[in-house]
Design an enzyme around this catalytic site. Structure first.
Site, PDB file in Angstrom:
ATOM      1  CD1 TRP A  69      -2.189  -2.165   1.819  1.00 53.87           C
ATOM      2  CD2 TRP A  69      -3.042  -1.151   0.014  1.00 53.87           C
ATOM      3  NE1 TRP A  69      -3.244  -2.923   1.351  1.00 53.87           N
ATOM      4  CE2 TRP A  69      -3.776  -2.323   0.257  1.00 53.87           C
ATOM      5  CE3 TRP A  69      -3.388  -0.351  -1.084  1.00 53.87           C
ATOM      6  CZ2 TRP A  69      -4.853  -2.718  -0.559  1.00 53.87           C
ATOM      7  CZ3 TRP A  69      -4.460  -0.738  -1.886  1.00 53.87           C
ATOM      8  CH2 TRP A  69      -5.170  -1.911  -1.618  1.00 53.87           C
ATOM      9  CG  ASP A  83      -3.312   3.924   3.987  1.00 52.61           C
ATOM     10  OD1 ASP A  83      -4.368   3.745   4.646  1.00 52.61           O
ATOM     11  OD2 ASP A  83      -3.057   3.310   2.934  1.00 52.61           O
ATOM     12  CE  LYS A  99      -8.708  -3.091   4.102  1.00 54.35           C
ATOM     13  NZ  LYS A  99      -7.924  -2.266   3.204  1.00 54.35           N
TER      14      LYS A  99
HETATM   15  C1  PLP Z   1      -7.412  -1.802   2.112  1.00 54.57           C
HETATM   16  C2  PLP Z   1      -6.327  -0.770   2.122  1.00 54.57           C
HETATM   17  C3  PLP Z   1      -6.263   0.244   1.154  1.00 54.57           C
HETATM   18  C4  PLP Z   1      -7.251   0.344   0.013  1.00 54.57           C
HETATM   19  O1  PLP Z   1      -8.416   0.907   0.456  1.00 54.57           O
HETATM   20  P1  PLP Z   1      -9.583   1.311  -0.555  1.00 54.57           P
HETATM   21  O2  PLP Z   1     -10.603   1.834   0.401  1.00 54.57           O
HETATM   22  O3  PLP Z   1      -9.975   0.072  -1.280  1.00 54.57           O
HETATM   23  O4  PLP Z   1      -9.069   2.355  -1.471  1.00 54.57           O
HETATM   24  C5  PLP Z   1      -5.263   1.177   1.264  1.00 54.57           C
HETATM   25  N1  PLP Z   1      -4.357   1.127   2.255  1.00 54.57           N
HETATM   26  C6  PLP Z   1      -4.385   0.166   3.201  1.00 54.57           C
HETATM   27  C7  PLP Z   1      -3.357   0.169   4.293  1.00 54.57           C
HETATM   28  C8  PLP Z   1      -5.369  -0.809   3.160  1.00 54.57           C
HETATM   29  O5  PLP Z   1      -5.401  -1.769   4.096  1.00 54.57           O
END
Ligand code: PLP
Length: 359
Positions: free
Chosen positions: A102, A171, A195
């Protein structure tokens, strides 16, 4: 009704209590004779919901007053573009710490907008560690430093917050609300909801107000954090149903004792699962001990010819979505807030039985 233990990486398990509230509310929300999906986002009831969601989130994470809480659409991936679009100009340099897939994606997205300095990159050991902060090659004049506190795929989590005086952009999609954080250390925190917050379709952004004035003037309205801050995230029609569920999850978290209580439970859940993996010769996890994720626990079987059997038998036992990401192989158990300790205990018991029968 039969519910499985769901170890999905995302969209992921939601608390049963929340699902039951949704079911009860659905046809007639608050006596309106309509579902929450059918009312105006400008109605008094919905505006109250939105305000409560923000207030509860602020309370859970102790968000200081000089930060805005935004609820855009677009997921974490859209924030990977919005960060450079709102914090940098073409000639600026942004620093990225790449400890997984990511973070790598975020850095790639930023190259479309500004200069990117990858200050650390853990791909040399397949994203199984965090390079020591003293080895990071940071620029002198970075517009910001971006990192990924929990890398969902390889299961690598920071148990410290990077220092420095440039705005820190994090993030937190896969570990937000899993333990207390000091928001004042961050310039921007963003997280997709699916999540640890609620259903896909809504995104959480927490941004220090003084950073809202840095946006590029030609940014589209919906790609500008300030548009959301100035309109209580109702700059256009928001994802009302997802927002409603997020509000229920925040209230559920409060009833559990908040993020302090979640931190204890998450530490217990992950420690016992890692202990089960580490004490067996049949299962293993390659991540360095000081940065193992409390949320995503990948493990491989000594003999990958048994993967298929493991997945079939675990699913038959009511333990679902354990297949690892294709880039890592093996298994991955995502054990977010809504995955109970009982679910983790059931997984550990299944793993022991499977090892006995096949080891
Ligand atoms: C799942 C995830 C993403 C992607 O998220 P979206 O909402 O599908 O854009 C980005 N960064 C991390 C750390 C993730 O776990």
């Amino acid at each position: 009704m039969s519910r499985v233990y769901n170890f999905s990486a995302g969209p992921a398990a939601l608390p049963l209590e929340v699902l039951e509230t949704i079911r009860n509310d659905l046809p007639d929300w608050l006596g309106s004779g309509m579902s929450v999906m059918e009312v105006s986002h400008r109605s008094a009831d919905f505006v109250e919901l939105a305000a409560r969601a923000e207030a509860t989130l602020r309370e859970l994470l102790q968000v200081p007053d000089d930060y805005s809480v935004l609820f855009p659409q677009g997921g974490a991936t859209m924030q990977m573009a919005m960060a450079p679009m709102n914090l940098s100009n073409d000639d600026d340099t942004a620093d990225y710490i790449v400890t997984g897939s990511w973070g790598k994606k975020a850095a790639g997205e930023a190259t479309k907008f500004c200069k990117v300095n990858v200050a650390a990159d853990a791909s040399d050991r397949k994203f199984t560690y965090i390079p020591d902060a003293s080895s990071w090659q940071r620029s002198d004049d970075a517009a910001y430093l971006h990192y990924t506190p929990n890398e969902t795929i390889a299961g690598v989590e920071f148990h410290f917050v990077p220092g420095g005086d440039v705005p820190l952009v994090a993030d937190m999609s896969s570990n937000i609300l899993s333990r207390p954080i000091d928001v004042s250390r961050f310039g921007v925190i963003y997280a997709g909801a699916q999540k640890n917050i609620g259903p896909a379709g809504i995104t959480l952004v927490i941004v220090r107000n003084e950073l809202l004035d840095r946006a590029r003037p030609n940014n589209p309205h919906l790609m500008t954090w300030k548009s959301y801050a100035d309109s209580d995230s109702m700059t256009n029609t928001p994802p009302t149903f997802a927002w409603y569920v997020a509000d229920l999850v925040f209230q559920w978290l409060k009833r559990q004792g908040g993020v302090e209580a979640m931190a204890e439970i998450n530490a217990r859940k992950s420690s016992k699962l890692y202990a089960a993996i580490d004490t067996s010769d049949f299962y293993s996890n390659p991540v360095a001990l000081d940065c193992r994720s409390r949320m995503n626990v990948p493990f491989i079987l000594a003999d990958d010819a048994l993967d298929k059997k493991f997945l079939e038998e675990s699913a038959a036992a009511g333990l679902t979505n354990l297949k690892g990401h294709r880039s890592v192989g093996g298994m991955r158990a995502s054990i977010y807030n809504a995955v109970s300790e009982e679910a983790v205990d059931a997984l550990i018991a299944f793993m022991a039985d499977f090892e006995k029968a096949n080891g």
